[in-house]
Design a protein around this motif. Structure first.
Motif, short mmCIF file in Angstrom:
data_model
loop_
_atom_site.label_atom_id
_atom_site.label_comp_id
_atom_site.label_asym_id
_atom_site.label_seq_id
_atom_site.Cartn_x
_atom_site.Cartn_y
_atom_site.Cartn_z
N PRO A 124 0.93 -1.28 0.18
CA PRO A 124 -0.05 -0.10 0.20
C PRO A 124 0.86 1.30 -0.04
O PRO A 124 0.38 2.27 -0.38
N ASN A 125 1.92 1.34 0.40
CA ASN A 125 2.93 2.38 0.68
C ASN A 125 4.43 1.86 0.77
O ASN A 125 4.67 1.20 1.63
N PHE A 126 5.05 2.72 -0.50
CA PHE A 126 6.40 2.19 -0.32
C PHE A 126 7.45 3.10 0.72
O PHE A 126 8.75 2.88 0.73
N ALA A 127 6.83 4.04 1.19
CA ALA A 127 7.75 5.14 1.96
C ALA A 127 8.16 4.61 3.30
O ALA A 127 7.39 4.10 3.93
N ILE A 128 9.55 4.60 3.52
CA ILE A 128 9.85 4.09 4.71
C ILE A 128 9.10 4.60 6.17
O ILE A 128 8.85 4.04 7.11
N GLY A 129 9.06 5.99 5.95
CA GLY A 129 8.34 6.80 7.15
C GLY A 129 7.08 6.33 7.03
O GLY A 129 6.47 6.45 8.28
N ALA A 130 6.27 6.09 6.08
CA ALA A 130 4.96 5.51 6.17
C ALA A 130 4.73 4.23 6.91
O ALA A 130 3.91 3.90 7.73
N LEU A 131 5.82 3.25 6.70
CA LEU A 131 5.64 1.95 7.48
C LEU A 131 5.99 2.15 9.01
O LEU A 131 5.55 1.52 9.70
N LEU A 132 7.02 3.19 9.21
CA LEU A 132 7.19 3.51 10.55
C LEU A 132 6.07 4.13 11.32
O LEU A 132 5.62 3.76 12.37
N MET A 133 5.32 4.97 10.70
CA MET A 133 3.96 5.52 11.22
C MET A 133 3.39 4.36 11.54
O MET A 133 2.44 4.53 12.66
N ILE A 134 2.84 3.53 10.67
CA ILE A 134 1.98 2.45 11.07
C ILE A 134 2.50 1.64 12.16
O ILE A 134 1.84 1.20 13.14
N LYS A 135 3.76 1.46 12.17
CA LYS A 135 4.51 0.66 13.35
C LYS A 135 3.99 1.40 14.77
O LYS A 135 3.80 0.69 15.86
N PHE A 136 4.46 2.53 14.67
CA PHE A 136 4.35 3.51 16.01
C PHE A 136 3.05 3.77 16.49
O PHE A 136 2.44 3.59 17.45
N ALA A 137 2.00 3.70 15.20
CA ALA A 137 0.68 3.83 15.65
C ALA A 137 0.11 2.60 16.12
O ALA A 137 -0.85 2.45 17.22
N THR A 138 0.62 1.48 15.92
CA THR A 138 0.16 0.03 16.30
C THR A 138 0.28 -0.25 17.68
O THR A 138 -0.13 -0.51 18.51
N GLU A 139 1.48 0.35 18.08
CA GLU A 139 2.15 0.39 19.33
C GLU A 139 1.24 1.41 20.27
O GLU A 139 1.19 0.86 21.38
#
Length: 265
Positions: A124-139
């Motif tokens: 859905p999103n290749f931006a590394i920052g967006a993946l970190l956003m999802i990881k942080f939001a899940t936590e």
């Protein structure tokens, strides 16, 4: 050398993908496809006349003749499904950036790739920052279960909510479950004013000129709020993740949904 073809090559993301592959070490752009009528090479379209790769609108012919290792797809819903099927049929590893597919379709392609033992990625999103956003939001959702998502994209995006917003909501729901939020007796004076509902959390989609891809995840708690935001201000932001995906997919024998599942493993 990883041989790559790009579908949707004349679109904005397709153009960036072609340039990224051309500049990547250990990769070769061997084909470019688009359903638009354009008689010429992708090089002439990109301002790189030395790249003499003719643009085709026949994906099966390209896959048969060029025998690429990887298919990058930035097309649109309704087109991407056939492209994935053809890629798997011909043993080509699909790396999909097109969003808007139904969950059942994604599950079907994951099953098909596993049966054929062909690697693939739907991202859905290749931006590394967006993946970190999802990881942080899940936590964060473990401690702040009350959450809403606002995603903002350019006005040419076809699907809403974005694939990133849905991936974020799915990830959050995996730790907090389906939960009712807000006032049970609230009502909308205009239909849709409170956004779409996913497992009890609201997702709001904004489409305006000037945006590229942006998302804010807002959490509310007793006497405090927490916001986690990511902004892609240029499409180049997706290219490091895309090149990483092309490299990673070569070692997979199944299809993975979400780049974070191989980035953070």
């Amino acid at each position: 050398m990883i041989k790559v073809v790009v579908a949707g090559a004349l679109g904005k993301m397709g153009q960036e993908s072609c340039k990224a592959v051309l500049n990547a070490e250990g990769m070769e752009l061997v084909g470019a496809m688009d359903c638009k009528e354009f008689h010429g090479s992708i090089g002439s379209f990109l301002g790189k006349p030395e790249v003499n790769i003719q643009i085709s609108n026949n994906i099966e012919q390209v896959l048969l003749e060029l025998k690429p290792d990887v298919l990058i797809d930035f097309t649109r819903p309704g087109v991407v499904q056939e492209n994935i099927e053809l890629a798997l049929k011909h043993g080509v590893r699909p790396v999909i950036g097109t969003t808007g597919m139904a969950a059942s379709e994604i599950e079907g392609f994951i099953k098909s790739a596993s049966e054929k033992k062909i690697g693939g990625l739907i991202v859905p999103n290749f931006a590394i920052g967006a993946l970190l956003m999802i990881k942080f939001a899940t936590e964060a959702a473990k401690y702040f279960p009350n959450v809403e998502i606002i995603e903002l994209h350019h006005d040419q995006k076809m699907d809403a909510p974005s694939g990133t917003a849905l991936k974020t909501a799915e990830s959050i729901a995996s730790v907090r479950g389906n939960m009712s939020q807000g006032m049970p007796s609230e009502f909308e004076k205009i239909d849709g004013a409170r956004g779409g509902d996913f497992e009890g959390m609201k997702i709001h989609s904004i489409r305006l000129p000037g945006f590229v891809a942006h998302q804010e995840v807002i959490f509310g708690g007793t006497g405090q709020t927490l916001s986690i935001r990511h902004d892609s201000i240029a499409r180049e932001s997706f290219m490091p993740g895309l090149i990483l995906a092309v490299r990673k997919v070569m070692s997979l024998d199944h299809m993975v949904y979400g780049l974070e599942n191989i980035l953070f493993e």
